[in-house]
Scaffold this active site. Structure first.
Site, PDB file in Angstrom:
ATOM      1  N   GLU A 234      30.380 -31.860  11.003  1.00  0.00           N
ATOM      2  CA  GLU A 234      31.298 -32.943  10.621  1.00  0.00           C
ATOM      3  C   GLU A 234      30.609 -34.300  10.606  1.00  0.00           C
ATOM      4  O   GLU A 234      30.900 -35.161  11.449  1.00  0.00           O
ATOM      5  CB  GLU A 234      32.457 -32.994  11.639  1.00  0.00           C
ATOM      6  CG  GLU A 234      33.262 -31.724  11.704  1.00  0.00           C
ATOM      7  CD  GLU A 234      34.285 -31.750  12.841  1.00  0.00           C
ATOM      8  OE1 GLU A 234      34.107 -32.495  13.824  1.00  0.00           O
ATOM      9  OE2 GLU A 234      35.266 -31.012  12.731  1.00  0.00           O
ATOM     10  N   PRO A 235      29.696 -34.509   9.679  1.00  0.00           N
ATOM     11  CA  PRO A 235      29.013 -35.803   9.653  1.00  0.00           C
ATOM     12  C   PRO A 235      29.927 -36.923   9.158  1.00  0.00           C
ATOM     13  O   PRO A 235      30.510 -36.821   8.076  1.00  0.00           O
ATOM     14  CB  PRO A 235      27.864 -35.572   8.672  1.00  0.00           C
ATOM     15  CG  PRO A 235      28.352 -34.473   7.771  1.00  0.00           C
ATOM     16  CD  PRO A 235      29.248 -33.608   8.603  1.00  0.00           C
TER      17      PRO A 235
ATOM     18  N   ARG B  38      31.241 -53.721  15.708  1.00  0.00           N
ATOM     19  CA  ARG B  38      30.208 -52.880  16.346  1.00  0.00           C
ATOM     20  C   ARG B  38      29.196 -53.672  17.185  1.00  0.00           C
ATOM     21  O   ARG B  38      28.894 -53.268  18.309  1.00  0.00           O
ATOM     22  CB  ARG B  38      29.498 -52.017  15.292  1.00  0.00           C
ATOM     23  CG  ARG B  38      30.470 -51.071  14.559  1.00  0.00           C
ATOM     24  CD  ARG B  38      29.769 -50.020  13.724  1.00  0.00           C
ATOM     25  NE  ARG B  38      29.012 -49.114  14.562  1.00  0.00           N
ATOM     26  CZ  ARG B  38      27.696 -49.139  14.688  1.00  0.00           C
ATOM     27  NH1 ARG B  38      26.978 -50.000  14.010  1.00  0.00           N
ATOM     28  NH2 ARG B  38      27.097 -48.296  15.493  1.00  0.00           N
TER      29      ARG B  38
ATOM     30  N   CYS C 146      37.155 -66.618  16.961  1.00  0.00           N
ATOM     31  CA  CYS C 146      37.215 -67.508  18.107  1.00  0.00           C
ATOM     32  C   CYS C 146      36.746 -66.812  19.389  1.00  0.00           C
ATOM     33  O   CYS C 146      37.520 -66.657  20.333  1.00  0.00           O
ATOM     34  CB  CYS C 146      38.649 -68.020  18.240  1.00  0.00           C
ATOM     35  SG  CYS C 146      38.665 -69.692  18.824  1.00  0.00           S
TER      36      CYS C 146
HETATM   37  C1  LIG Z   1      35.462 -34.597  16.388  1.00  0.00           C
HETATM   38  C2  LIG Z   1      34.498 -35.501  15.705  1.00  0.00           C
HETATM   39  N1  LIG Z   1      33.790 -35.021  14.668  1.00  0.00           N
HETATM   40  C3  LIG Z   1      32.925 -35.801  13.995  1.00  0.00           C
HETATM   41  C4  LIG Z   1      32.724 -37.127  14.350  1.00  0.00           C
HETATM   42  C5  LIG Z   1      31.772 -37.923  13.535  1.00  0.00           C
HETATM   43  O1  LIG Z   1      30.729 -38.460  14.246  1.00  0.00           O
HETATM   44  P1  LIG Z   1      29.562 -39.181  13.482  1.00  0.00           P
HETATM   45  O2  LIG Z   1      30.133 -40.266  12.682  1.00  0.00           O
HETATM   46  O3  LIG Z   1      28.677 -39.669  14.564  1.00  0.00           O
HETATM   47  O4  LIG Z   1      28.884 -38.151  12.631  1.00  0.00           O
HETATM   48  C6  LIG Z   1      33.417 -37.658  15.430  1.00  0.00           C
HETATM   49  C7  LIG Z   1      33.188 -39.049  15.889  1.00  0.00           C
HETATM   50  O5  LIG Z   1      32.463 -39.314  16.801  1.00  0.00           O
HETATM   51  C8  LIG Z   1      34.335 -36.818  16.141  1.00  0.00           C
HETATM   52  O6  LIG Z   1      35.038 -37.290  17.162  1.00  0.00           O
HETATM   53  N1  LIG Z   2      32.892 -46.270  16.319  1.00  0.00           N
HETATM   54  C1  LIG Z   2      31.605 -45.779  16.757  1.00  0.00           C
HETATM   55  C2  LIG Z   2      31.458 -44.313  16.520  1.00  0.00           C
HETATM   56  C3  LIG Z   2      32.537 -43.535  17.156  1.00  0.00           C
HETATM   57  C4  LIG Z   2      32.593 -42.186  16.585  1.00  0.00           C
HETATM   58  C5  LIG Z   2      33.963 -41.560  16.753  1.00  0.00           C
HETATM   59  N2  LIG Z   2      34.126 -40.907  18.021  1.00  0.00           N
HETATM   60  C6  LIG Z   2      30.485 -46.587  16.133  1.00  0.00           C
HETATM   61  O1  LIG Z   2      30.713 -47.468  15.407  1.00  0.00           O
HETATM   62  O2  LIG Z   2      29.345 -46.360  16.351  1.00  0.00           O
END
Ligand SMILES: Cc1ncc(COP(=O)(O)O)c(C=O)c1O
Ligand SMILES: N[C@@H](CCCC[NH3+])C(=O)O
Length: 447
Positions: free
Chosen positions: A305-306, A345, A376
């Site tokens: 799941e990228p 971020r 702010c």
């Molecule tokens: C269940 C699940 N799958 C996939 C991702 C995607 O992670 P990333 O964006 O690091 O590939 C996340 C986020 O961290 C997640 O919580």
């Molecule tokens: N929001 C985070 C990643 C979280 C992924 C979801 N659990 C970031 O910007 O790096």
């Protein structure tokens, strides 16, 4: 000549630095071009702050994942983790590349549906899904509901029984692995709000095997995000395969599917290059095969799941520089017209970016600036001590690698409106998300 941050422009080639969308170039005026279009003109036409996605780059990332994972292990389901940046246009692009989708809310599910995303390719995650969301998942017949805890398991079982359906589920487990990434984006450790510990998961499997309206297909883990090391992925996989062997031995449960989540790192800085997707894939698939053989397990379907790795590099953020504040002997701030409300971020994770000037990409970067937003908060800093050419008001500052987790985590802090998002492709641009207006903000403020 040297581009910002010292990247040489080869005679006549003028490729933009590596972490810009594929095919980005620098033209004779020193302007950045994305998807064949002048970024400075895009800023003029659509205003700033502006997020610009390159469709071809997203497609190439999808193809790379398919090549590297499904090429090595055909029974692979690749899903875009929508939390990285989901809107109808991106949903359509990843669907047309044959990707599935990971959603974590009813909102993400509705966006996907309205884009025509096939719901049987959607995996519904989340550690505290509401009744309405579980009902929605059943109603829309999503591919898998990834059950996180016992409370969800019993409610879902009852809901599926009331509907007289059999729902495909997986369990999210915690392999207890430290992925050596930022603590706020570490998720597979024992002290995590996500998923079942292994002993609880074993109890959950025994319960699920008795649930006539649920079919448990397997297990999911996601150990964190922006993970540079390959070893934590392998440790999590090994732990999970051993757990699958235990479930077979103790309960006769045969795992059909293993969802290894996302977490692949992307390059934000010139000096910090993560492994290529192919390196992650080779290591994961080899270990999966060898450990299944060792443990006497049938090879399961593999899901990955990228999120970040699908879209981060596909977009840049464009800002207009306003005030410049030189504090002699301390630092020089260049203030831009966005900041922490469109990209939290840096403030939240101390994430680092390498900005450039989109209108002067080829100028020598010999000055040091801190890029401040306009919100702010003193912590509203987009980049600290970065090298740029001498910055002037009106310059267009570009932040590469802005496609993941900026727009989806944006806010209306200080009653600012969220930026517009543009998709470019082969010399054409279109707005895929219009800039918010004050009227949008007033619409929900009922006085
Ligand atoms: C269940 C699940 N799958 C996939 C991702 C995607 O992670 P990333 O964006 O690091 O590939 C996340 C986020 O961290 C997640 O919580
Ligand atoms: N929001 C985070 C990643 C979280 C992924 C979801 N659990 C970031 O910007 O790096």
């Amino acid at each position: 000549m040297t581009a910002s941050c010292g990247i040489a422009i080869m005679g006549g080639m003028k490729n933009a630095p590596l972490f810009f969308p594929l095919g980005s170039t620098i033209d004779d005026n020193g302007h950045l071009r994305i998807g064949g279009l002048d970024a400075v003109e895009l800023a003029k036409e659509y205003g700033t702050p502006l997020y610009v996605f390159d469709e071809n780059d997203i497609r190439e990332r999808c193809r790379e994942f398919k090549r590297e994972f499904a090429g090595r292990y055909p029974a692979t389901h690749i899903a875009f983790a929508g939390k990285a940046c989901l809107n109808k246009a991106i949903a359509k692009v990843v669907a047309s590349e044959g990707f599935g989708l990971d959603v974590v809310s009813g909102g993400e599910l509705e966006i996907a549906r309205s884009a025509g995303f096939p719901t049987n390719q959607i995996y519904f995650h989340g550690n505290n899904k509401s009744d309405a969301e579980l009902e929605m998942a059943l109603e829309y017949k999503v591919g898998r509901i990834v059950v996180d805890n016992f409370y969800e398991l019993s409610r879902l079982d009852a809901m599926a029984a009331r509907r007289g359906v059999k729902a495909d589920i997986m369990f999210r487990i915690k392999p207890g692995i430290d992925p050596h990434t930022h603590a706020k984006i570490t998720t597979g450790n024992i002290d995590s709000k996500f998923g079942f510990g292994l002993d609880d998961a074993a109890d959950a499997v025994a319960r699920a095997m008795k649930c006539g309206n649920l079919k448990l297909t397997g297990f999911h883990y996601h150990i964190g995000s922006q993970i540079f090391e390959i070893q934590p992925f392998l440790d999590a996989l090994k732990t999970t395969l051993e757990f699958m062997a235990r479930m077979k031995r103790e309960l006769g449960f045969i795992t059909e599917e293993l969802d290894a989540g996302g977490g692949y790192a992307v390059q934000y800085l010139s000096g910090a290059q993560p492994p290529a997707i192919g390196e992650y894939a080779e290591a994961i698939v080899s270990l999966l095969r060898s450990e299944c053989h060792r443990l006497g397990l049938a090879l399961p379907k593999l899901s990955v799941e990228p999120g970040r790795a699908t879209v981060a590099r596909s977009a840049v953020a464009l800002y207009t520089v306003g005030a410049i504040k030189d504090i002699p002997g301390v630092r020089c701030y260049a203030c831009v017209d966005g900041g922490m409300a469109d990209n939290i971020r840096p403030a939240l994770y101390c994430s680092q970016y390498e900005p450039y000037l989109a209108n002067r990409m080829a100028d020598y970067a010999d000055q040091t600036y801190t890029i401040a937003g306009r919100f702010c908060e003193s912590g509203d800093i987009l980049a600290n001590d970065v090298k740029l050419p001498e910055v002037k008001p009106g310059d267009i500052l570009v932040m590469p690698v802005s496609g993941a987790y900026s727009i989806p985590m944006s806010s209306n802090y200080n009653a600012f409106c969220r930026p517009a998002v543009v998709m470019v492709k082969d010399g054409q641009a279109r707005i895929i998300k219009r800039r918010e207006t004050v009227e949008d903000l007033l619409r929900t403020d009922l006085g």
